[in-house]
Design an enzyme around this catalytic site. Structure first.
Site, PDB file in Angstrom:
ATOM      1  N   LYS A 144       1.114   4.236  -2.913  1.00  8.00           N
ATOM      2  CA  LYS A 144       0.801   5.650  -2.715  1.00  8.00           C
ATOM      3  C   LYS A 144       2.001   6.543  -3.041  1.00  8.00           C
ATOM      4  O   LYS A 144       1.839   7.672  -3.506  1.00  8.00           O
ATOM      5  CB  LYS A 144       0.311   5.885  -1.287  1.00  8.00           C
ATOM      6  CG  LYS A 144      -1.047   5.269  -0.998  1.00  8.00           C
ATOM      7  CD  LYS A 144      -2.108   5.798  -1.969  1.00  8.00           C
ATOM      8  CE  LYS A 144      -3.476   5.225  -1.698  1.00  8.00           C
ATOM      9  NZ  LYS A 144      -4.505   5.748  -2.631  1.00  8.00           N
ATOM     10  N   TYR A 202       0.836  -1.210   0.000  1.00  9.88           N
ATOM     11  CA  TYR A 202       0.000   0.000   0.000  1.00  9.88           C
ATOM     12  C   TYR A 202       0.866   1.253   0.000  1.00  9.88           C
ATOM     13  O   TYR A 202       0.649   2.179  -0.800  1.00  9.88           O
ATOM     14  CB  TYR A 202      -0.923  -0.007   1.218  1.00  9.88           C
ATOM     15  CG  TYR A 202      -1.785   1.230   1.326  1.00  9.88           C
ATOM     16  CD1 TYR A 202      -2.975   1.329   0.602  1.00  9.88           C
ATOM     17  CD2 TYR A 202      -1.424   2.300   2.151  1.00  9.88           C
ATOM     18  CE1 TYR A 202      -3.773   2.463   0.690  1.00  9.88           C
ATOM     19  CE2 TYR A 202      -2.212   3.431   2.239  1.00  9.88           C
ATOM     20  CZ  TYR A 202      -3.386   3.510   1.512  1.00  9.88           C
ATOM     21  OH  TYR A 202      -4.169   4.645   1.593  1.00  9.88           O
TER      22      TYR A 202
END
Length: 290
Positions: free
Chosen positions: A198, A194
């Site tokens: 990002k 994750y």
């Protein structure tokens, strides 16, 4: 170049008669650069949570909003916002079920929206997934899925939207939802995929801003901190200690609410930010400024 934003019919009547509410923003008299009337905006991940909260703000500023999401049906709150848009705001909120990894489907859907309206002015790319797994336990399939949705999906959505913006020649504004996790490692969380995704969104936005600026298309990111969404509330049932831990990790000593990102959405998609591109708007309560 776009002309000055128009006020809705009722607001225009109020302006002529002097009955305009003194606190109303976004009209010809008060901060007109925030007025989104006649603008057409897409919000991926707009069926619930942060995407829906930002969609409501865009509607209140006068935009016509199309929510794109993979859910078969949007959340119950979506229908309340949809009814408000039609009955109170003089605009509309629409829903299209689409997976942001579906390149052909995205282009077909967004091209149709552009054709129906004769324009496309903005995009908030808020669709994304999360998976908490240690680096030793992550497998290739799960890691690739994270990148496909959070990076490739964001790119494909932005690409499809930008093609329509160039087609109509009005420029536009694209906002990608990144995260404070794109610049820091979250203490106590195992989110290697994750956080990587990002960070990639931040760099993607800079490169698209550089490439598309000559077309009048601005590309920026918002990096939120921890947001108290339904998904996070479910996580606190499993890890109740995190509610207090996360709150103490920023300078305000609390978690954020989806509604606290409403103004950022309107700002970045409106003429209030016409000289801002390739930038990241960090809204994390000072989390990574310690």
């Amino acid at each position: 170049m776009r002309g000055p934003p128009k006020a809705p019919a009722q607001e225009a009547d109020n302006l002529r008669t002097g009955n305009e509410a003194p606190t109303f923003l976004g009209t010809q008299k008060r901060l007109p650069e925030f007025n989104l009337v006649d603008r057409v905006v897409l919000v991926s991940g707009g069926a619930r949570g942060l995407g829906l909260a930002q969609s409501e703000a865009l509607l209140e500023a006068g935009a016509k909003v199309y929510a794109l999401d993979r859910l078969e049906k949007p959340s119950p709150e979506f229908y309340n916002v949809q009814a408000k848009a039609q009955k109170e705001l003089g605009t509309s909120l629409h829903y299209h079920q689409i997976d942001v990894r579906d390149e052909a489907g995205l282009n077909k859907t967004i091209e149709k929206i552009g054709k129906e309206n004769g324009r496309l002015d903005g995009l908030i790319a808020a669709a994304g997934i999360q998976q908490e797994t240690t680096a030793f336990d992550y497998n290739a399939a799960d890691f690739n899925r994270m990148l496909e949705v959070n990076v490739t999906g964001v790119f494909l959505t932005a690409q499809a939207a930008a093609k329509q913006m160039v087609k109509f020649g009005n420029g536009g504004s694209i906002v990608m939802i990144a995260s404070m996790s794109g610049t820091i490692a979250n203490k106590g969380l195992a989110c290697p995929a994750y956080n990587t995704s990002k960070s990639a969104v931040l760099q993607l936005a800079r490169n698209l801003a550089a490439e598309w600026g000559t077309h009048g298309i601005r590309v920026n990111t918002i990096s939120p901190g921890y947001i108290l969404t339904a998904m996070v509330e479910d996580l606190f049932v499993k890890f109740p200690e995190r509610r207090a831990e996360w709150s103490t990790q920023n300078m305000l000593g609390r978690l954020s609410q989806p509604k606290e990102y409403r103004g950022a959405a309107v700002f970045l998609l409106s003429d209030a930010s016409t000289f801002m591109t390739g930038a990241d708007l960090i809204m994390d309560g000072g989390h990574h400024s310690w």
